[in-house]
Design an enzyme around this catalytic site. Structure first.
Site, short mmCIF file in Angstrom:
data_model
loop_
_atom_site.label_atom_id
_atom_site.label_comp_id
_atom_site.label_asym_id
_atom_site.label_seq_id
_atom_site.Cartn_x
_atom_site.Cartn_y
_atom_site.Cartn_z
N ASP A 43 2.86 -94.13 -30.94
CA ASP A 43 3.27 -92.72 -30.88
C ASP A 43 3.49 -92.30 -29.44
O ASP A 43 2.59 -92.39 -28.61
CB ASP A 43 2.18 -91.85 -31.52
CG ASP A 43 2.53 -90.36 -31.45
OD1 ASP A 43 3.14 -89.87 -32.42
OD2 ASP A 43 2.19 -89.71 -30.45
N HIS B 293 8.17 -81.36 -31.51
CA HIS B 293 6.87 -81.47 -30.85
C HIS B 293 6.02 -80.20 -31.00
O HIS B 293 4.82 -80.26 -31.27
CB HIS B 293 7.08 -81.78 -29.37
CG HIS B 293 5.90 -82.43 -28.72
ND1 HIS B 293 6.02 -83.31 -27.67
CD2 HIS B 293 4.58 -82.35 -28.97
CE1 HIS B 293 4.83 -83.72 -27.30
NE2 HIS B 293 3.93 -83.15 -28.07
#
Length: 274
Positions: free
Chosen positions: A48, A109
């Site tokens: 990630d 995000h």
């Protein structure tokens, strides 16, 4: 490779992801490359990152150094807040930096709902998925209301909401909401940046099981059904954090850790983007 494969979770796209990923927040490119290579060698298959971490090149380098075929990996990156209106272009830049043809998961995000662009960002992610640049798409740090706004658009339901989640901030209501909507819960800062380590309750559980406190917490995540994303630059710690399949927490242990939640975030300043 570890002797036992990590459990997996099937996303609402039908894709599967390992139920333990490796995070690279706050590592520079070279440190990231070393850490990713060590993580893959230890058995991690999910990595990630995010554009704003400025280490996508390092992730790509670590992947190439590992020698593991791309098809065996699950790679996630994220669209930063200032690029909500140019998701397709930014996804292309991320792929160039990673040296990949696609990512397995692309996330918004932060919602930045005060700017009113999070839904436009989601429209852009839909295009990214249709183009093949991302296999699945999702969100990060979205509230229940913000997730429902995305769903109300009538297109793709997010595959994932990646949120701060650890024993001191376990967010049971949001996790339950995700389960109702068929959305997987990923946990950033799964150890609470160390806040959850050293609590007497977790220390006692770890000693009884003969494991570290971090291992006990990560096992708690697996048994909750979340997808924790621990990070470390230490090869020893990386290997230690994945060694969580040889023991289980009983119902009392789980309840003890569940009871620690007090809504304590690692840093309130992160939430200016929400």
């Amino acid at each position: 490779m570890p002797p036992t494969r990590l459990p997996t979770i099937t996303l609402n796209t039908g894709a599967t992801t390992p139920q333990l990923g490796f995070g690279v927040f706050a590592l520079d490119d070279e440190a990231t490359a070393r850490a990713v290579e060590a993580a893959i060698a230890s058995g991690y298959r999910s990595i990630d990152t995010a554009a704003v971490y400025l280490n996508e090149r390092g992730v790509g380098l670590g992947i190439r150094r590992s020698g593991i075929p791309r098809a065996e990996l699950f790679v996630t990156t994220k669209l930063w807040n200032t690029h909500h209106l140019t998701a397709g272009e930014e996804a292309g830049h991320s792929l160039d930096r990673l040296g990949l043809d696609y990512v397995d998961l692309y996330l918004v995000h932060w919602p930045v709902s005060s700017a009113g662009t999070h839904l436009r960002a989601w429209d852009g992610l839909e295009e990214v998925r249709r183009s093949g640049a991302a296999r699945s798409i999702g969100v990060s740090n979205f509230s229940r209301e913000q997730v429902d706004e995305v769903i109300a658009l009538g297109g793709t339901v997010p595959s994932v909401n990646q949120i701060e989640l650890h024993p001191l901030h376990s967010q049971p209501e949001l996790r339950a909401f995700h389960a109702e909507r068929g959305i997987a819960t990923q946990a950033w800062s799964p150890l609470g940046r160390g806040l959850a380590l050293g609590t007497p309750e977790i220390g006692s559980i770890a000693r009884e099981l003969g494991v570290t406190e971090a291992q006990a917490i990560l096992r708690w995540h697996l048994q909750l059904g979340t997808i924790p994303l621990p990070k470390s630059a230490s090869a020893d710690r990386i290997r230690e954090n994945i060694d969580i399949l040889g023991f289980e927490l009983d119902a009392t242990d789980m309840a003890t850790i569940d009871a620690l939640t007090i809504g304590r975030r690692v840093d309130e300043s992160y939430y200016e983007w929400a």
